[in-house]
Design an enzyme around this catalytic site. Structure first.
Site, PDB file in Angstrom:
ATOM      1  CE  LYS A 223     -14.271  19.854  20.488  1.00 41.47           C
ATOM      2  NZ  LYS A 223     -13.386  21.007  20.503  1.00 41.47           N
ATOM      3  NE  ARG A 258      -9.175  18.649  25.737  1.00 42.31           N
ATOM      4  CZ  ARG A 258     -10.463  18.356  25.813  1.00 42.31           C
ATOM      5  NH1 ARG A 258     -11.190  18.168  24.729  1.00 42.31           N
ATOM      6  NH2 ARG A 258     -11.046  18.251  27.004  1.00 42.31           N
TER       7      ARG A 258
HETATM    8  C1  9MG Z   1     -11.903  21.415  27.135  1.00 45.10           C
HETATM    9  N1  9MG Z   1     -11.954  21.351  25.687  1.00 45.10           N
HETATM   10  C2  9MG Z   1     -12.991  20.900  24.925  1.00 45.10           C
HETATM   11  N2  9MG Z   1     -12.690  21.016  23.623  1.00 45.10           N
HETATM   12  C3  9MG Z   1     -11.453  21.546  23.569  1.00 45.10           C
HETATM   13  C4  9MG Z   1     -10.598  21.919  22.517  1.00 45.10           C
HETATM   14  O1  9MG Z   1     -10.962  21.792  21.248  1.00 45.10           O
HETATM   15  N3  9MG Z   1      -9.401  22.429  22.814  1.00 45.10           N
HETATM   16  C5  9MG Z   1      -9.014  22.582  24.111  1.00 45.10           C
HETATM   17  N4  9MG Z   1      -7.798  23.106  24.350  1.00 45.10           N
HETATM   18  N5  9MG Z   1      -9.791  22.254  25.152  1.00 45.10           N
HETATM   19  C6  9MG Z   1     -10.982  21.755  24.871  1.00 45.10           C
END
Ligand code: 9MG
Length: 276
Positions: A223, A258
């Site tokens: 990010k 994630r």
């Molecule tokens: C779909 N998506 C994109 N960034 C995300 C994040 O930080 N958390 C979650 N749960 N979904 C995300």
């Protein structure tokens, strides 16, 4: 499936779960357009399984800053075959990244095991859909909508506001659906209507979210905040920063990270936990 189920049952795990990101969109910020064919999706899912992923998150609508919503039918056409292809070549649980109740219903019918909702089940009919489906959910905080959320994020007390929002949504979801605390994951939503200072404050207060008693999911992979912490590194130069943030999140109590880079993250988590 074992570690995913273990987390849902509240068993203690040797390391955080790794959720691999599979965006079947043409326009996601770091891998847009990479996974849009059956061959590419199957290959990437198999690679994630081999690399040690615990769950694969499939999304058919980009949520990057500036992204516009896609129509329901288009999202369904992207995600439903992808879920079936992933299920055909792996035994990993699939998470569906959506805020639309109809996508939730059809995705679970196609084999998805959980719902990842960046809108925290606030869309009309979303709570009812989950009450019916009885699958675990991840509730994320965001301020504003992806198209405009990074224009002027504004909080008086970002940690308190995000924590209170997630706590209230978790209560509402458990009450409306009967899901347990372990089945309702919380996510502060890094980069969703937040400046770098907001993201840093939330990251350093992760323990306050963990203390709410739900699994916490952290998504910072590749990010902008990672780029900002690395002298504006481009997306292609954010791997080490992303992995180091994932490890730190796990050490601070996050149950799930994630990520795009599954192998690198799994290796780093294994080493960190072995040496801790
Ligand atoms: C779909 N998506 C994109 N960034 C995300 C994040 O930080 N958390 C979650 N749960 N979904 C995300």
């Amino acid at each position: 499936m074992r570690r995913f189920q273990a987390l849902l049952q509240g068993e203690s795990l040797e390391r955080a779960l790794v959720m691999g990101i599979l965006n079947v969109t043409p326009d996601s910020f770091s891998d847009g357009g990479c996974w849009t064919t059956e061959v590419a999706i199957k290959k990437q899912a198999e690679a994630m399984q081999v690399a040690g992923a615990d769950v694969i998150d499939i999304g058919g609508e980009s949520t990057r800053p500036g992204a516009e919503p896609v129509p329901l039918q288009q999202e369904l056409e992207r995600v439903l075959p992808a879920i079936e292809w992933v299920r055909a070549v792996t035994d990993l649980p699939v998470s569906i990244d959506t805020y639309k109740p109809e996508v939730m219903r059809q995705a679970v019918k196609a084999g998805a095991a959980m719902i990842n909702d960046v809108n925290a089940l606030q869309a009309s009919g979303a709570l009812e859909a989950v009450a019916e489906l009885q699958v675990p959910v991840c509730l994320m905080h965001k301020q504003g909508e992806p198209a405009t959320m990074q224009q002027a994020p504004n909080y008086t007390d970002v940690v308190g506001e995000v924590r209170d929002f997630l706590q209230a949504r978790a209560q509402a979801v458990m009450q409306a659906t009967g899901l347990s605390a372990q089945q309702v994951w919380l996510d502060p939503g890094f980069g969703f209507g937040k400046t770098l200072a907001h993201n840093v404050a939330l990251f350093s207060a992760l323990d306050e979210l963990v203390a709410l008693g739900h699994p916490v999911l952290v998504g910072v992979s590749r990010k902008r905040m990672i780029g900002q912490l690395l002298n504006d590194a481009p997306v292609t130069a954010r791997l080490c920063g992303s992995v180091s943030a994932a490890v730190l999140a796990a050490l601070k109590g996050a149950s799930v990270v994630r990520v795009h880079d599954v192998k690198e993250t799994v290796d780093a988590l294994k080493v960190a936990m072995a040496l801790l």
